[in-house]
Design a protein around this motif. Structure first.
Motif, short mmCIF file in Angstrom:
data_model
loop_
_atom_site.label_atom_id
_atom_site.label_comp_id
_atom_site.label_asym_id
_atom_site.label_seq_id
_atom_site.Cartn_x
_atom_site.Cartn_y
_atom_site.Cartn_z
N GLY A 182 -19.80 8.98 -1.94
CA GLY A 182 -18.66 9.78 -2.37
C GLY A 182 -18.47 9.89 -3.87
O GLY A 182 -17.47 10.45 -4.33
N LYS A 196 -6.79 4.99 -13.97
CA LYS A 196 -6.02 5.98 -13.21
C LYS A 196 -4.54 5.91 -13.63
O LYS A 196 -3.89 6.93 -13.85
CB LYS A 196 -6.16 5.75 -11.70
N ARG A 209 0.84 -1.21 0.00
CA ARG A 209 0.00 0.00 0.00
C ARG A 209 0.87 1.25 0.00
O ARG A 209 0.59 2.23 -0.67
CB ARG A 209 -0.95 -0.01 1.20
N ALA A 221 -17.84 1.99 -5.63
CA ALA A 221 -17.83 2.90 -4.47
C ALA A 221 -18.13 2.13 -3.19
O ALA A 221 -17.55 2.39 -2.14
CB ALA A 221 -18.85 4.02 -4.68
N LEU A 235 -15.03 0.28 -2.25
CA LEU A 235 -14.00 1.18 -1.73
C LEU A 235 -14.33 1.67 -0.33
O LEU A 235 -13.44 2.09 0.41
CB LEU A 235 -13.81 2.37 -2.68
N ALA A 236 -15.61 1.61 0.03
CA ALA A 236 -16.02 2.09 1.36
C ALA A 236 -15.73 1.06 2.44
O ALA A 236 -15.79 1.37 3.64
CB ALA A 236 -17.52 2.42 1.34
N VAL A 241 -4.07 5.45 -6.97
CA VAL A 241 -5.12 5.04 -6.06
C VAL A 241 -6.47 5.38 -6.68
O VAL A 241 -6.61 6.40 -7.37
CB VAL A 241 -4.92 5.70 -4.67
N LEU A 242 -7.42 4.49 -6.47
CA LEU A 242 -8.78 4.72 -6.95
C LEU A 242 -9.65 5.13 -5.77
O LEU A 242 -9.60 4.49 -4.72
CB LEU A 242 -9.33 3.42 -7.56
N THR A 243 -10.41 6.22 -5.92
CA THR A 243 -11.34 6.62 -4.86
C THR A 243 -12.72 6.86 -5.49
O THR A 243 -12.83 7.03 -6.71
CB THR A 243 -10.89 7.92 -4.15
N PRO A 244 -13.77 6.91 -4.66
CA PRO A 244 -15.11 7.19 -5.22
C PRO A 244 -15.16 8.54 -5.94
O PRO A 244 -15.99 8.74 -6.83
CB PRO A 244 -16.02 7.20 -3.99
N ALA A 245 -14.25 9.47 -5.59
CA ALA A 245 -14.24 10.77 -6.26
C ALA A 245 -13.85 10.65 -7.73
O ALA A 245 -14.06 11.58 -8.51
CB ALA A 245 -13.27 11.72 -5.55
N ASP A 246 -13.28 9.51 -8.12
CA ASP A 246 -12.88 9.30 -9.52
C ASP A 246 -14.04 8.80 -10.39
O ASP A 246 -13.86 8.61 -11.60
CB ASP A 246 -11.77 8.24 -9.60
#
Ligand SMILES: NCc1[nH]cc(CCC(=O)O)c1CC(=O)O
Ligand SMILES: [Mg+2]
Length: 330
Positions: free
Chosen positions: A74, A309, A21, A325, A328-329, A27-32
């Motif tokens: 998100g 990404k 890590r 999402a 990811l949560a 990194v993938l986030t829900p914002a993407d």
């Protein structure tokens, strides 16, 4: 230069989970995530789309509930597509200009109930035309560039007035970004963004989408006179350069995974926000592999989205957005 083996062992940093890590480059986030949603008439309606298992068309009230769910997880933005009733379709797609069309009602309902999620709207006439093409067609079946743009301008203003945050022209007419930008400025919509479908290919991966918006059975011929030839990459760079020069705030490459080379080249060449659309056929391929017992959905969804990404995307339009999402949560 690095010391050679055995001083250098690339497996050293991969040996533990915390270290993997720590050394992750992306990194993938829900914002993407941008979540495409299909809107249909009625109330409390959910119509499953056979060729997109797990995706449905929803009536406006159900769309609002989905917007809330997405926002809470998100997700930053929704992309809306209408399934226009057959009797409201015409040769010129004039329903696209109706301020009370399905699209505008959905935009207003979402922006009223969930103002803090972005709403992206597709600009192209195919959900509104009787022949399923993205523009006005002449007697020989050719899609007329400049006449189509006149309607696209009206469609864009109509969506902006209903509250759209990002106008996303997906039609591939030459010159439309500049003219839409000019109209938005003239209409006072100075902060409405344009995300140009700049490099959009004539692809075999759009089939389930055409079912979803109800244009598959209607489409006469193909879209090869306006969408790009999958053989081309230089042309993609020219398309992107033009859309940026005309005022696009961000550009999109579409489809996604088969065109990650284009994403990377565009990002390196222009250093602007680049998005990709993991399209309906890509979603259907993953779901078919899962149904056949050949793939682990969760792992495949997260890996494919992370690949966008890594290729240089600021974000991805994906029908797996809500699922991703949720993963990811955890
Ligand atoms: N202008 C229409 C449009 N906007 C997005 C998609 C495809 C999206 C998908 O397949 O998920 C298409 C289809 C097409 O060009 O025929
Ligand atoms: Mg172009």
């Amino acid at each position: 230069m690095h010391a050679p083996y055995p001083a250098l062992r690339l497996r050293r940093t991969r040996a533990t989970a915390w270290s993997r890590r720590l050394h992750a480059e992306n990194v993938l986030t829900p914002a993407d995530l941008i979540w495409p949603l299909f809107v249909t008439e009625g109330e409390g309606v959910e119509e499953p789309i056979v060729t997109l298992p797990g995706v449905s068309r929803w009536s406006v009230d159900r769309i609002v509930a989905s917007a809330r769910e997405a926002r809470d997880l998100g997700i930053t933005c929704l992309a809306l597509f209408p399934n226009t009733q057959k009797e409201r379709r015409s040769d010129d797609g004039a329903e696209a200009l109706n301020p009370d069309n399905l699209m505008c009602r959905a935009i207003r309902a979402i922006k009223q109930a969930v103002p803090d999620i972005g709403v992206l709207t597709d600009v192209a006439l195919d959900p509104y035309t009787a022949h399923g093409h993205d523009g006005i067609v002449d007697d020989a079946g050719y899609v007329l560039n400049d006449r189509t743009i006149e309607l696209l301008i009206g469609q864009s203003l109509n969506q902006a007035e209903a509250g759209a945050d990002i106008i996303a022209p997906s039609d591939m007419m030459d010159g439309r970004v500049g003219l839409i930008r000019e109209a938005l400025e003239g209409g006072g919509h100075v902060n409405v963004q344009i995300m140009a479908y700049a490099a959009k290919y004539a692809s075999a991966f759009y089939g389930p989408f055409r079912d979803a918006v109800g244009s598959r059975g209607l489409l006469k011929g193909d879209k090869t006179t306006y969408q790009m030839n999958p053989a081309n990459r230089e042309e993609a760079l020219r398309e992107v350069a033009l859309d940026l020069a005309e005022g696009a705030d961000s550009v999109m490459v579409k489809p996604g995974l088969p065109y990650l080379d284009i994403v990377r080249e565009v990002k390196d060449a222009f250093a602007v926000p680049v998005f990709a659309y993991q399209v309906s056929g890509e979603y259907a391929m993953i779901e078919a592999a899962v149904a056949a017992g050949a793939a682990d959905r969760d792992a495949m969804v997260l890996e494919t989205l992370l690949a966008f990404k890594r290729a240089g995307c600021s974000g991805v339009l994906t029908y797996h957005a809500l699922h991703a999402a949720r993963l990811l949560a955890r």
